[in-house]
Write an enzyme that holds these catalytic residues in place. Structure first.
Site, PDB file in Angstrom:
ATOM      1  N   GLU A  99     139.342  10.019 -28.420  1.00 19.89           N
ATOM      2  CA  GLU A  99     138.882  10.595 -29.749  1.00 19.89           C
ATOM      3  C   GLU A  99     137.429  10.824 -29.647  1.00 19.89           C
ATOM      4  O   GLU A  99     136.708  10.497 -28.742  1.00 19.89           O
ATOM      5  CB  GLU A  99     138.864   9.404 -30.732  1.00 19.89           C
ATOM      6  CG  GLU A  99     140.602   8.855 -30.933  1.00 19.89           C
ATOM      7  CD  GLU A  99     140.386   7.883 -31.981  1.00 19.89           C
ATOM      8  OE1 GLU A  99     141.701   7.618 -32.717  1.00 19.89           O
ATOM      9  OE2 GLU A  99     139.596   7.038 -32.143  1.00 19.89           O
ATOM     10  N   CYS A 112     129.844  11.905 -30.975  1.00 23.23           N
ATOM     11  CA  CYS A 112     130.298  10.766 -30.319  1.00 23.23           C
ATOM     12  C   CYS A 112     131.533  11.163 -29.407  1.00 23.23           C
ATOM     13  O   CYS A 112     132.410  11.233 -30.059  1.00 23.23           O
ATOM     14  CB  CYS A 112     130.457   9.447 -31.242  1.00 23.23           C
ATOM     15  SG  CYS A 112     130.940   8.283 -30.340  1.00 23.23           S
ATOM     16  N   CYS A 119     139.512   1.677 -21.604  1.00 22.98           N
ATOM     17  CA  CYS A 119     138.568   1.093 -21.181  1.00 22.98           C
ATOM     18  C   CYS A 119     138.848  -0.146 -20.239  1.00 22.98           C
ATOM     19  O   CYS A 119     139.550  -0.924 -20.767  1.00 22.98           O
ATOM     20  CB  CYS A 119     137.532   0.772 -21.747  1.00 22.98           C
ATOM     21  SG  CYS A 119     135.744   0.079 -21.133  1.00 22.98           S
ATOM     22  N   CYS A 123     135.864  -6.080 -23.174  1.00 21.39           N
ATOM     23  CA  CYS A 123     134.805  -6.704 -24.044  1.00 21.39           C
ATOM     24  C   CYS A 123     135.717  -7.202 -25.266  1.00 21.39           C
ATOM     25  O   CYS A 123     136.520  -6.526 -25.976  1.00 21.39           O
ATOM     26  CB  CYS A 123     133.730  -5.990 -24.639  1.00 21.39           C
ATOM     27  SG  CYS A 123     132.841  -5.152 -22.980  1.00 21.39           S
ATOM     28  N   CYS A 126     135.680  -5.409 -28.771  1.00 20.52           N
ATOM     29  CA  CYS A 126     136.062  -3.973 -28.891  1.00 20.52           C
ATOM     30  C   CYS A 126     137.345  -3.708 -28.908  1.00 20.52           C
ATOM     31  O   CYS A 126     138.122  -4.115 -27.943  1.00 20.52           O
ATOM     32  CB  CYS A 126     135.264  -3.395 -27.661  1.00 20.52           C
ATOM     33  SG  CYS A 126     135.566  -1.585 -27.408  1.00 20.52           S
ATOM     34  N   CYS A 342     132.534   2.278 -34.476  1.00 21.20           N
ATOM     35  CA  CYS A 342     132.244   1.832 -33.044  1.00 21.20           C
ATOM     36  C   CYS A 342     133.385   0.904 -32.881  1.00 21.20           C
ATOM     37  O   CYS A 342     133.474  -0.028 -33.666  1.00 21.20           O
ATOM     38  CB  CYS A 342     130.900   1.043 -33.038  1.00 21.20           C
ATOM     39  SG  CYS A 342     129.539   2.108 -33.028  1.00 21.20           S
TER      40      CYS A 342
END
Ligand code: SAH
Ligand code: SF4
Length: 354
Positions: A99, A112, A119, A123, A126, A342
């Site tokens: 995205e 962005c 990933c 974390c 997230c 985010c």
């Protein structure tokens, strides 16, 4: 599906692109200016196919198409938020989804972009982290998000993209082989000023050192989220590999390398990392490397029941940081209604699948 072995022109730096094209046209007995024509089509014309390069003879367009790739991912979906934020979901050639988000504000249009499909950092706050790692993006796939978004913005009266942040999916400094060329390509090829490009990292120390050595003034954002190692470890598994003291040393060197402003990103989670006692150590770290602090209200994710800190608490942090000589801002959440905020990227798709 047989894999496409043609070199991808969008992944090449401007120097490599010129060299590659000069060799190609040289071997075909074509004049030198053909290289300039194609380079211009790519960087200024944002051409997404050789067929568009209408000032080249048809047989040269065909020959280019046989020798090289110039393809962009297709937009699987485009969603527009009530606040104007636009999220593109790109389908890559192997079906992976990534995205990018366009965020208009009064004076800016920020893009962005994603640097990885998924990933590996895990974390806990997230959504991308919960989804795990799929694969690295190529430089061309990173750059293509910019090209396609820029075209979309022009066609939809959003104007010119003024800033680029590597804050979409993925940890950019864990994909240095593609992220470094992508920075060069955006800066030298597409003429996006280095000061208008921000790389956001969770604290990959070798990557920070490498970025510090670059002559351009790319900006660095560090996802800090906690001013002490013990608390940070609960949020960011990488803290165990590169603990805060080591990270701060790398940042001090980055700061000393000059001219490049560091930003600390601090996602504020109710009752987790918003104790007033954390302000003092946070201010101390920020002052040490002259960092600007961005306070971000936590965006709830489907994987756990944390809540954002209340606005008064976030404001108290900002105020107290300013009192201690630290410049701090509260970043408003954008595009929440389309999951463009985010840490929410890809969350929806994964939840639907699970
Ligand atoms: N991997 C890089 C860049 C992508 S994440 C990094 O971590 O810096 C972009 C930013 O979104 C980071 O600052 C990250 O900490 C933040 N973020 C992730 N999940 C979030 C959430 N649920 N709420 C608010 N911010 C979040
Ligand atoms: Fe990866 Fe950044 Fe999310 Fe951490 S916050 S899991 S590093 S994308």
């Amino acid at each position: 599906m047989a894999s496409d072995t043609r070199p991808d022109l969008l992944s090449l730096t401007p120097d490599e692109l010129r060299e590659t094209l000069a060799r190609h046209f040289g071997a075909r007995g074509q004049p030198g200016y053909r290289t300039d024509q194609v380079v211009r089509w790519i960087y200024e014309g944002l051409a997404a196919s050789f067929a568009e390069m209408t000032n080249l003879p048809a047989e040269e367009r065909d020959a280019l198409d046989q020798a090289f790739r110039l393809d962009e991912p297709e937009a699987a979906t485009v969603q527009k938020s009530a606040d104007g934020t636009v999220k593109h979901l790109w389908k890559l050639s192997d079906g992976e989804l990534v995205e990018s988000v366009l965020i208009p504000t009064q004076r800016r249009l920020t893009l962005c972009i994603s640097s990885q499909a998924g990933c590996a950092m895990g974390c806990t706050f997230c959504a991308t982290g919960w989804g795990g790692f799929d694969r690295q993006l190529t430089a061309g796939e990173i750059v293509a998000q910019y090209r396609a978004s820029r075209r979309w913005a022009e066609e939809n009266d959003y104007g010119a993209i003024s800033n680029i942040v590597y804050m979409g999916m993925g940890e950019p400094l864990s994909n240095r082989n593609a992220v470094h060329p992508s920075l060069t390509i955006l800066n030298q090829g597409y003429d996006v000023g280095a000061r208008r490009i921000t790389v956001s990292t969770v604290g990959v120390v070798p990557g920070i050192q490498e970025l510090a050595q670059r002559p351009e003034q790319f900006k660095l954002a560090v996802s800090l989220h906690a001013p002490d190692s013990g608390l940070r470890r609960e949020l960011i598994p990488l803290e165990k590999r590169h603990p805060l003291p080591e990270l701060m040393e790398a940042l001090a060197r980055f700061d000393a390398a000059g001219g490049k402003r560091i930003t600390f990103e601090y996602t504020m989670i109710d009752g987790v990392n918003d104790d007033l006692a954390l302000i003092e150590p946070l201010a101390e770290l920020a002052n040490r490397v002259d960092a600007f602090v961005n306070l971000i209200p936590f965006n709830p994710i489907p994987y756990q029941d944390w809540k954002p800190s209340p606005p008064q608490r976030i404001e108290a942090f900002r105020h107290a940081l300013e009192d201690r000589g630290v410049t701090a801002a509260v970043r408003e959440t954008r595009g929440r209604d389309i999951d463009a905020a985010c840490g929410q990227l890809r969350g929806h798709t994964l939840v639907q699948m699970g």
